[in-house]
Design a protein around this motif. Structure first.
Motif, PDB file in Angstrom:
ATOM      1  N   ASP A   3       0.900  -1.088  -0.054  1.00  0.00           N
ATOM      2  CA  ASP A   3      -0.365   0.284   0.023  1.00  0.00           C
ATOM      3  C   ASP A   3       1.407   1.560   0.215  1.00  0.00           C
ATOM      4  N   ASP A   4       1.987   1.151   0.903  1.00  0.00           N
ATOM      5  CA  ASP A   4       2.743   2.243   0.460  1.00  0.00           C
ATOM      6  C   ASP A   4       3.659   2.447  -0.320  1.00  0.00           C
ATOM      7  N   VAL A   5       4.540   3.256  -0.472  1.00  0.00           N
ATOM      8  CA  VAL A   5       5.572   3.200  -1.353  1.00  0.00           C
ATOM      9  C   VAL A   5       6.944   2.838  -0.651  1.00  0.00           C
ATOM     10  N   PRO A   6       7.702   2.004  -1.405  1.00  0.00           N
ATOM     11  CA  PRO A   6       7.962   0.728  -0.844  1.00  0.00           C
ATOM     12  C   PRO A   6      10.076   1.647  -0.505  1.00  0.00           C
ATOM     13  N   PRO A   7      10.530   1.771   0.583  1.00  0.00           N
ATOM     14  CA  PRO A   7      11.568   2.976   0.792  1.00  0.00           C
ATOM     15  C   PRO A   7      12.996   2.433  -0.419  1.00  0.00           C
ATOM     16  N   PRO A   8      13.900   3.312  -0.815  1.00  0.00           N
ATOM     17  CA  PRO A   8      14.427   3.330  -1.539  1.00  0.00           C
ATOM     18  C   PRO A   8      15.444   2.174  -1.153  1.00  0.00           C
ATOM     19  N   GLY A   9      15.914   1.007  -2.289  1.00  0.00           N
ATOM     20  CA  GLY A   9      16.396   0.186  -2.135  1.00  0.00           C
ATOM     21  C   GLY A   9      15.726  -1.500  -2.157  1.00  0.00           C
ATOM     22  N   LYS A  10      14.586  -0.790  -1.966  1.00  0.00           N
ATOM     23  CA  LYS A  10      13.793  -2.029  -2.309  1.00  0.00           C
ATOM     24  C   LYS A  10      12.517  -2.251  -2.777  1.00  0.00           C
ATOM     25  N   THR A  11      12.020  -3.863  -3.187  1.00  0.00           N
ATOM     26  CA  THR A  11      10.968  -3.907  -3.511  1.00  0.00           C
ATOM     27  C   THR A  11      10.622  -4.385  -3.684  1.00  0.00           C
ATOM     28  N   LEU A  12       9.224  -4.769  -3.664  1.00  0.00           N
ATOM     29  CA  LEU A  12       7.847  -5.302  -3.723  1.00  0.00           C
ATOM     30  C   LEU A  12       7.887  -6.154  -4.396  1.00  0.00           C
ATOM     31  N   ASP A  13       7.219  -7.287  -4.197  1.00  0.00           N
ATOM     32  CA  ASP A  13       7.622  -8.599  -4.360  1.00  0.00           C
ATOM     33  C   ASP A  13       6.493  -8.932  -5.929  1.00  0.00           C
ATOM     34  N   ILE A  14       6.579  -8.671  -7.126  1.00  0.00           N
ATOM     35  CA  ILE A  14       6.028  -8.632  -8.269  1.00  0.00           C
ATOM     36  C   ILE A  14       5.818 -10.231  -8.758  1.00  0.00           C
ATOM     37  N   ASN A  15       6.938 -10.884  -8.512  1.00  0.00           N
ATOM     38  CA  ASN A  15       7.378 -11.802  -9.958  1.00  0.00           C
ATOM     39  C   ASN A  15       6.833 -13.028  -9.304  1.00  0.00           C
ATOM     40  N   SER A  16       6.156 -12.999  -7.790  1.00  0.00           N
ATOM     41  CA  SER A  16       5.913 -14.365  -7.295  1.00  0.00           C
ATOM     42  C   SER A  16       4.224 -14.234  -7.429  1.00  0.00           C
ATOM     43  N   LEU A  17       3.498 -13.351  -7.718  1.00  0.00           N
ATOM     44  CA  LEU A  17       2.190 -13.375  -7.905  1.00  0.00           C
ATOM     45  C   LEU A  17       2.667 -13.168  -9.972  1.00  0.00           C
ATOM     46  N   MET A  18       2.935 -12.647 -10.139  1.00  0.00           N
ATOM     47  CA  MET A  18       3.402 -13.156 -11.789  1.00  0.00           C
ATOM     48  C   MET A  18       3.162 -14.708 -12.019  1.00  0.00           C
TER      49      MET A  18
END
Length: 394
Positions: free
Chosen positions: A189-204
């Motif tokens: 829900d929040d913008v990840p801090p610099p250097g962090k990424t959301l795990d979109i690969n698992s969803l894909m």
């Protein structure tokens, strides 16, 4: 990024598929819930279809012998009745039972009604416009062979035979293990801090696994720790296939290929695929393991090149050709010598507009594109105006 060796894509795929054993688990399902499933046994017809002689036309059931000699100059008159006897005919609609005494059906448009009589001006041979018993399906005939992928029209055939349940192969379970210290779980829900990424690969990965006929098992994010990665893979060796996202390059913390080698056998690390070079393939306890790059676009290409065919074989799901269309390139596409390149394009009618062909992490270019132009390793790209095959993503 240096790899000790780079395996040809075709060779890597062949090695990977050779290590995969097809599905043996089965389940009994209602036929109406089996679209897209694969039969684990052949199906024999329990009865004839049709099980009675049926009319193929709207018209009149007749005895063909009563029409011998009928012509425009010598018409034959028949009495309309409920039964078919000498000199009579019975009205029938398409699909109706044809009385045993009748051996043909006269089309409505070939008659002239005169009160309760019809005038006939042409002869009719026996069997005309009559569907024989078992014309569609013969009793004990093989309707579908083992390994058949059930379609909606197949379900209708099963229903016509009174078959309510079918035995199919179980769906392959694919464990999805994301790795990386930079990953954060969804939803974000929040913008990840610099250097962090959301795990979109698992969803894909999971969405494609489900689309291709498998069951996605989502696992927690695993930090870049050799023992934790080993524990995660080991705890999922009850799955039919494992996909590990990230940790496949040659950095100090890219432990995944080494862990696979420890647990079983690493078949390949480094393939002639662009994007997707850091892909690793292996097997442990007879479970195929696809180790795909963490960069989304590179990972997706690896998933299409290796994950899809592996899942199909693991699930005993028949191979279906990719949907391709011919298109004319609106611009030049470059490729890397010695690599199979997946170039993304946008389709506009029969014109293919190249998108960014570099940048393994640019997932948005996949979402914007309609398909790939797959360039073999021995082809140095395509010039503007070339006619190419576009493999549709969906």
């Amino acid at each position: 990024m240096l790899f000790r060796e780079r395996t040809d894509v075709g060779e890597a795929k062949e090695m990977f598929l050779a290590a995969i054993k097809g599905m043996e688990r089965t389940e009994l399902l209602p036929a109406t819930s089996s679209i897209g499933r694969v039969l684990s046994t052949s199906i024999l017809a329990p009865r004839n279809v049709p099980h009675y002689r049926r009319s193929a036309m709207d018209g009149f059931a007749v005895r063909s012998v009563d029409l011998i000699g009928a012509s425009p100059t010598n018409p034959v008159m028949l009495q309309i009745a409920d039964d078919v006897l000498e000199g009579t005919c019975a009205p029938v609609n398409t699909g109706d039972y044809v009385p045993d005494e009748a051996d043909a059906v006269l089309m409505m448009e070939d008659t002239i009604s005169i009160g309760d009589m019809i005038e006939i001006r042409a002869q009719l041979h026996p069997g005309k416009n009559v569907g024989a018993i078992g014309e569609d399906v013969r009793k004990n005939e093989i309707i579908f062979n083992k390994g058949h992928l059930l379609r909606p029209c197949d379900i209708a055939v099963l229903a016509s035979l009174g078959i309510s349940d079918v035995k199919v192969y179980a769906k392959p379970v694919v464990a999805i293990i994301p790795t990386g210290n930079d990953l954060l779980p969804l939803p974000g829900d929040d913008v990840p801090p610099p250097g962090k990424t959301l795990d979109i690969n698992s969803l894909m990965i999971g969405e494609y696994v489900e689309k291709w006929g498998g069951i996605a098992r989502y696992c927690d994010i695993v930090p870049e720790d050799k023992q934790l990665i080993e524990d995660a893979i080991r705890s999922n060796l009850d799955a039919d296939m494992i996909v590990v996202s990230g940790g496949t390059s040659v950095g100090d913390k890219d432990y995944v290929p080494a862990v696979v080698e420890k647990l079983g056998k690493k078949l390949v690390h480094g393939v002639g695929l662009s994007p997707g070079k850091p892909t690793a393939l292996g097997v442990a306890d007879n479970v195929p393991i696809l180790c795909m790059p963490g960069y989304p676009a590179a990972g997706l290409v690896a998933l299409f090149a290796f994950g899809k065919p592996a899942l199909k074989k693991a699930g005993t799901i028949p191979h279906t050709p990719e949907i391709t269309i011919k298109a004319t390139l609106s611009g030049k596409i470059m490729s890397r010598e010695g690599y199979v390149s997946y170039a993304r394009v946008i389709l506009e009618g029969d014109i293919a507009h190249p998108l960014m062909t570099a940048g393994a992490g640019i997932l948005s270019s996949i979402a914007k594109s309609h398909g790939f132009v797959i360039i073999p390793e021995n082809v140095e790209g395509h010039e503007e105006g070339s006619i190419v095959d576009v493999v549709l993503i969906e």
